[in-house]
Write an enzyme that holds these catalytic residues in place. Structure first.
Site, short mmCIF file in Angstrom:
data_model
loop_
_atom_site.label_atom_id
_atom_site.label_comp_id
_atom_site.label_asym_id
_atom_site.label_seq_id
_atom_site.Cartn_x
_atom_site.Cartn_y
_atom_site.Cartn_z
N ASP A 277 0.87 -1.16 0.00
CA ASP A 277 0.00 0.00 0.00
C ASP A 277 0.92 1.22 0.00
OD1 ASP A 277 -2.07 1.78 0.06
OD2 ASP A 277 -3.14 0.84 1.72
C1 BGC Z 1 -4.93 3.39 0.08
C2 BGC Z 1 -5.01 2.48 -1.13
C3 BGC Z 1 -4.81 3.29 -2.38
C4 BGC Z 1 -3.47 4.01 -2.29
C5 BGC Z 1 -3.19 4.88 -3.49
C6 BGC Z 1 -3.65 4.20 0.08
O1 BGC Z 1 -3.66 5.15 1.09
O2 BGC Z 1 -5.01 2.62 1.25
O3 BGC Z 1 -6.25 1.83 -1.17
O4 BGC Z 1 -4.88 2.48 -3.51
O5 BGC Z 1 -3.47 4.85 -1.15
O6 BGC Z 1 -4.01 5.98 -3.52
#
Ligand code: BGC
Length: 870
Positions: A277
């Site tokens: 993530d």
């Molecule tokens: C989120 C993800 C997301 C990523 C990119 C993270 O903070 O948990 O779900 O895809 O950011 O935006």
């Protein structure tokens, strides 16, 4: 392409005699995106053939790479893209959020995109074919943003009603989630776009999401939390998995050997790439060894030189690096191959067929919870309606955070209702529900007089010299996570944002201001809010301060200058030590609200009294439900204002329909007194049209709840273990989440899992089984007749649950094992066939370290909800 008729279900009693495709009305929150290309409307989708054996090609490319090149692949090149190595024929691939659309490369105010219903709304359709089609259309949207990888679907479980991201994930049930996710993934990937199923695993809350340890015993981990991933990996083979931020049983998810290696790779034979993530890598060697192949976004904290050092020290082997690099190359091969053509600009691609699909998905997700006296559907020819409520004249189309995007257009419930109703429609807002004041943008112009705000960017964090970039942004929500011009400013920047706010009325109005980094707000040259060293953390923008308010006497049409000075130094200061960095991203939000000119409640009562039917549209919105934080209460905001409004309206007019827009359950203290309740979720750009179609019976609702609606928060399974303490959350309810808990504790919910009414009536026949004995690797076919015996065409979702009568380990009273949605014309009967196999009776035995299907008697239950077994 599947035609819409194969996924459409349920016509409606009243003929549509209004424009079926009205032109979009714009929302006050939408932004304009300059310089985007348009695909001519109606140009056909491109069919994509996905060639096989990409791993073989990846291996060949890997063999040509130097050690540095291999290591460079293990971290992203920027915020959204993987590293390209053109001289070796390796292009970059681009990712895009998220579950209900393809937002493209800018977090706020980027290229306009199709906004689909959110995850729980899609799940409420219980329609596998529809999810497949949604996946296909999302793939085309991703391609228009030049993205090869969609960061979706989100399959975390609804463990607790207050989960901030419940709206973007599907359900409290792992089977429903897994089966729908598998179709969504197949749809995406058959069009050549990679799915990234997320967040793996144990990420059921937003509170302390980066640091919280989810303590989950092995059995619930397997049966509930890993299960949707397992179904999707086995059935749809996603090309990517995103590890979660949290720790699972003491080890961060990106370096968790048990979940990433033993389960995902070794047991399930996952053959794709694991990406972190965003900012979710927590070590160098452990994370690569466990199987987190690529880190997002670009960062030097854990990889690059550190990987080389770990290799030299023997903490990593050559095989570890080769395996991770090969997985990344396989992902590139699967999505882009060797295509090195430079990435084109993001495009808008607003297609008629996608609009229709979104409207269809919206209609099928609308869930009729109550309809006493058949107050719905409303006859548009003869009924005078009043439309009331804080969400009636706003586009509540999606939740907040990374799932949000800049929609092509939105449809407002009030406008859509007015298009269908033939009698005059009255409107009253009823109350406010602001979490933060509305963005000031609609009142603002920049230094040149155009709508928006001027930002002057300086190199370094001291406002020195001349600005290196000057921008106009249309929104005063200045979230700068991924959109500061770092190439020009360098990693430390300062900026001055200036806007001229012109009040519509004279009066004592309120301006709000929150800041991510240090910031100061000057009003007409005078320092009004000094947040340079703020300490009280709020909820906006992941890392922002609380919202501060100033009241100001203003004169109608006389502009006020608002100037913000800000930098990207980390705040509160204590975080600099904790995070080992001084600068990160900055940003701020300026809100504005004029003093109320009227008594909203009295206006609503008057509107309700003079109408035949009052439609009250209430709920939450993207500020109340978002990534980054959980809700604090299950009650409708703010401070009882919406509950008071509903009580007052139903007292004034007993023919009241409540429409609730939210991505998770809310308390409904008025449920007994209101004759009709429609759960409307967040339904994307066609939310208004889908709602009007169903309210007026142009279409028959067929949604079913993907999660239980409890009466009180105190009744819920994780009540005593939410959101944990001292950075630890114990999943103490074990396997008993959702209806498994309500069944076991015999606590009656407000509306059970799987519940949803129709305008027509269905009759279930007596189910039969092809055999009474289930053998290893065999299947039993269940057959049940279902008839539409009511007045309208419609659709029903038949749910099959299994109860284990006697078992070595305690088991839930019943568990969903199959479901099928079927469209039935008035008077029609169909026979549904569903297969049950060993997965329908099995459970995970921690002693045996495996799934077991015990010998014994099992009861197969067929029903229209968890609370209505036929
Ligand atoms: C989120 C993800 C997301 C990523 C990119 C993270 O903070 O948990 O779900 O895809 O950011 O935006």
């Amino acid at each position: 392409m599947t035609s819409l008729s194969s996924i459409a279900v349920g016509g409606g009693p009243f003929e549509r005699d209004t424009d079926p495709n009205p032109s979009p009305s714009s929302s006050i929150d939408s932004n304009t995106t300059p310089d985007t290309d348009f695909t001519p409307m109606g140009s056909p989708f491109q069919e994509v053939a996905v060639p096989k054996n990409k791993r073989f090609l990846a291996k060949k490319k890997l063999a040509n790479l130097t050690q540095e090149e291999k290591i460079s692949l293990l971290t992203a090149a920027d915020f959204w893209r993987t590293k390209s190595i053109p001289e070796k024929g390796i292009p970059a691939v681009k990712t895009s959020d998220g579950p209900n659309g393809a937002r493209g490369g800018i977090f706020v105010g980027g290229t306009k995109a199709a906004l689909f219903p959110c995850g729980i709304s899609l799940a409420a359709t219980w329609n596998k074919a529809l999810l497949r089609e949604v996946g296909r259309h999302l793939a085309e949207e991703a391609k228009a943003r030049q993205a090869n990888i969609l960061l979706a679907p989100t399959v975390c479980m609804h463990r607790h009603p207050l989960g901030g991201r419940n709206f973007e994930s599907f359900s409290e049930d792992p089977l429903l989630t897994g089966k729908l996710a598998a179709q969504y993934i197949k749809g995406l990937q058959e069009r050549g776009v990679a799915a990234t199923i997320k967040h793996f695993v144990g990420n059921e809350q937003e509170t302390h999401r980066l640091t919280v340890n989810s303590v989950i015993a092995e059995r619930p981990l397997r049966e509930i939390y890993l299960r949707p991933f397992e179904i999707a990996v086995r059935e749809a083979k996603p090309w990517a998995v995103m590890s979660s931020y949290n720790l699972v049983n003491g080890v961060h998810a990106d370096m968790n050997t048990h979940t990433l290696k033993e389960v995902l790779r070794d047991e399930w034979k996952f053959d794709g790439a694991v990406m972190s993530d965003w900012g979710g890598v927590n070590s160098t060697a452990e994370s690569i060894k466990a199987g987190c192949d690529i880190e997002f976004p670009h960062s030097k904290k854990w990889r690059y030189e550190k990987v080389m050092e770990a290799l030299n020290k023997g903490e990593l082997s050559q095989a570890d690096i080769d395996r991770a690099a090969e997985n990344v190359l396989t992902l590139v091969e699967r999505t882009k191959g060797s295509d090195l053509t430079p990435e084109a600009a993001e495009r808008e691609d607003d297609r008629e067929e996608t609009r229709e699909l979104i409207r269809e998905a919206g209609i099928q997700g609308l869930t009729l919870l109550k309809n006493e006296g058949s107050i719905l559907p409303i006859n548009p020819k003869t009924t005078k309606v009043a439309v009331i409520g804080p969400n009636a004249n706003r586009a509540i189309a999606g939740g907040g955070g990374s799932a949000s995007l800049n929609p092509y257009y939105t449809t407002l419930p009030l406008d859509s209702i007015r298009k269908v109703a033939e009698k005059p429609v009255t409107y009253a807002q009823g109350c406010h529900i602001y979490k933060w004041l509305p963005v000031a943008s609609p009142y603002c112009s920049d230094k040149t007089g155009k709508p928006g705000v001027t930002i002057e960017w300086f190199k370094g964090d001291k406002f020195k010299g001349e600005p290196v970039v000057i921008q106009r942004r249309t929104n005063t929500d200045l979230f700068l996570w991924d959109s500061a011009p770092l190439a020009q400013t360098g990693p430390e920047w300062s900026a001055i944002a200036t806007t001229y706010l012109t009040p519509k009325h004279s009066g004592k109005h309120t301006i709000s201001y929150m800041s991510v980094g240090p910031g100061k707000l000057y009003i007409n040259g005078k320092l009004s809010l000094d947040l340079w060293d703020w300490t009280e953390e709020g909820e906006a923008m992941f890392d922002g301060s609380v919202d501060y308010l100033v009241e100001l006497e203003m004169v109608a049409n006389r502009p006020v200058e608002l100037r913000v000075e800000m930098t990207n130094e980390l705040r509160p200061l204590s975080k600099q030590k904790q995070m080992g960095m001084t600068h990160r991203y900055g940003g701020c939000r300026i809100g504005y609200k004029e003093a109320d000119q009227i008594d909203y409640l009295q206006q609503a009562i008057a509107a309700a009294s003079s109408a035949d039917v009052a439609i009250v549209i209430v709920g939450l919105d993207a500020e109340w439900e978002s990534e980054g934080y959980d809700r604090q209460t299950m009650d409708l905001p703010y401070n009882g204002s919406q509950d008071r409004l509903i009580e007052a309206v139903v007292a004034a007019n007993p023919n009241t329909v409540v429409v609730n827009q939210s991505g998770s359950p809310v308390t409904m203290p008025w449920a007994d007194r209101v004759p009709a309740i429609l759960q409307a979720w967040y339904q994307g750009q066609e939310a208004g049209n889908a709602l009007a179609d169903v309210l007026f019976g142009l279409r028959n609702p067929s949604g079913k709840l993907p999660c239980t609606f409890p009466k009180r928060l105190e009744d819920t399974p994780a009540y005593h273990n939410w959101p944990g303490e001292n950075l630890e959350v114990i999943y103490g309810e074990g396997i008993y989440i959702g209806y498994r808990h309500y069944d076991r504790t015999k606590i009656a919910p407000l509306f059970p899992f799987g519940h949803g009414l129709s305008y027509t009536k269905f009759e279930y026949g007596r189910p039969s089984l092809s055999s009474r004995v289930l053998r290893e690797n065999g299947v039993i076919e269940l057959c049940v007749a279902i008839s539409n015996v009511g007045e309208y065409d419609g659709a029903e979702t038949v749910q099959v649950y299994v109860r284990d009568e006697k078992s070595k380990l305690p088991r839930p009273e019943k568990e969903l094992v199959a479901f099928e949605k079927v469209a039935l014309e008035r008077g029609e009967t169909k026979h549904l066939r569903m297969e049950l196999d060993k997965y329908a009776v099995g459970y995970y035995d921690t002693d045996k370290k495996g799934w077991v299907a015990e010998e014994g008697r099992f009861v197969v239950l067929v029903g229209s909800s968890a609370g209505d077994i036929k």
